[in-house]
Design a protein around this motif. Structure first.
Motif, PDB file in Angstrom:
ATOM      1  N   UNK A 165     -10.351   7.031   5.619  1.00  0.00           N
ATOM      2  CA  UNK A 165      -9.017   7.187   5.036  1.00  0.00           C
ATOM      3  C   UNK A 165      -8.387   5.811   4.934  1.00  0.00           C
ATOM      4  N   UNK A 166      -7.796   5.501   3.780  1.00  0.00           N
ATOM      5  CA  UNK A 166      -7.093   4.231   3.611  1.00  0.00           C
ATOM      6  C   UNK A 166      -5.879   4.225   4.534  1.00  0.00           C
ATOM      7  N   UNK A 222       0.706  10.433   3.930  1.00  0.00           N
ATOM      8  CA  UNK A 222       0.328  11.439   4.933  1.00  0.00           C
ATOM      9  C   UNK A 222      -0.300  12.683   4.305  1.00  0.00           C
ATOM     10  N   UNK A 223      -0.045  12.923   3.033  1.00  0.00           N
ATOM     11  CA  UNK A 223      -0.580  14.108   2.357  1.00  0.00           C
ATOM     12  C   UNK A 223      -2.051  13.953   1.977  1.00  0.00           C
ATOM     13  N   UNK A 224      -2.595  12.731   2.091  1.00  0.00           N
ATOM     14  CA  UNK A 224      -4.002  12.480   1.743  1.00  0.00           C
ATOM     15  C   UNK A 224      -4.835  12.511   3.013  1.00  0.00           C
ATOM     16  N   UNK A 225      -5.853  13.364   3.014  1.00  0.00           N
ATOM     17  CA  UNK A 225      -6.718  13.489   4.181  1.00  0.00           C
ATOM     18  C   UNK A 225      -7.884  12.522   4.154  1.00  0.00           C
ATOM     19  N   UNK A 247      -7.246   9.527  -5.227  1.00  0.00           N
ATOM     20  CA  UNK A 247      -7.698   9.147  -3.887  1.00  0.00           C
ATOM     21  C   UNK A 247      -8.597   7.914  -3.973  1.00  0.00           C
ATOM     22  N   UNK A 248      -9.473   7.853  -4.981  1.00  0.00           N
ATOM     23  CA  UNK A 248     -10.340   6.683  -5.155  1.00  0.00           C
ATOM     24  C   UNK A 248      -9.514   5.403  -5.280  1.00  0.00           C
ATOM     25  N   UNK A 249      -8.400   5.486  -5.999  1.00  0.00           N
ATOM     26  CA  UNK A 249      -7.562   4.304  -6.190  1.00  0.00           C
ATOM     27  C   UNK A 249      -6.983   3.768  -4.887  1.00  0.00           C
TER      28      UNK A 249
END
Length: 118
Positions: free
Chosen positions: A74-75, A80-83, A113-115
């Motif tokens: 995880x970056x 916080x919404x990105x796991x 997400x990739x970005x």
């Protein structure tokens, strides 16, 4: 290729590793990431993504990770919404002061997400 006997001896040149890639690699500024895995001594570690593609990431970190193992990544600057995203370790190379870990996405994450990985 020509014709006759010369044509029978002709073979295409070998492809380099980069030419066999299924997706284009993008270098860029290192992006700090948090890594989690049972393969890591403390269970978590941090590292930096140093190049990325839609197929996977190259990460530099202080610990070795065995090929075939999985990592959750995880970056650090992700909302916080990105796991976490699951990657499979394909290579781990020792450098003088770190390890370079080549990974492949278990499932390619959405572009947004990739970005976050640069």
């Amino acid at each position: 290729p020509g014709t006759g006997e010369h044509a029978l001896a002709w073979a295409p040149p070998e492809q380099s590793y980069a030419d066999r890639r299924g997706s284009v690699r993008r270098e860029g500024a290192p992006v700090r990431v948090l890594l989690s895995s049972t393969s890591l001594r403390s269970g978590t570690n941090d590292g930096y993504v140093v190049d990325r593609s839609t197929g996977g990431l190259r990460i530099v970190m202080q610990s070795a990770v065995p090929p075939g193992s999985t990592l959750q990544i995880r970056a650090v600057n992700a909302p916080d919404t990105v796991g976490f995203v699951t990657v499979i370790v394909r290579s781990c190379r020792k450098q003088p002061d770190h390890f370079e870990v080549g990974t492949e996405f278990e499932k390619t994450p959405p572009w947004s997400v990739l970005l976050l990985f640069g």
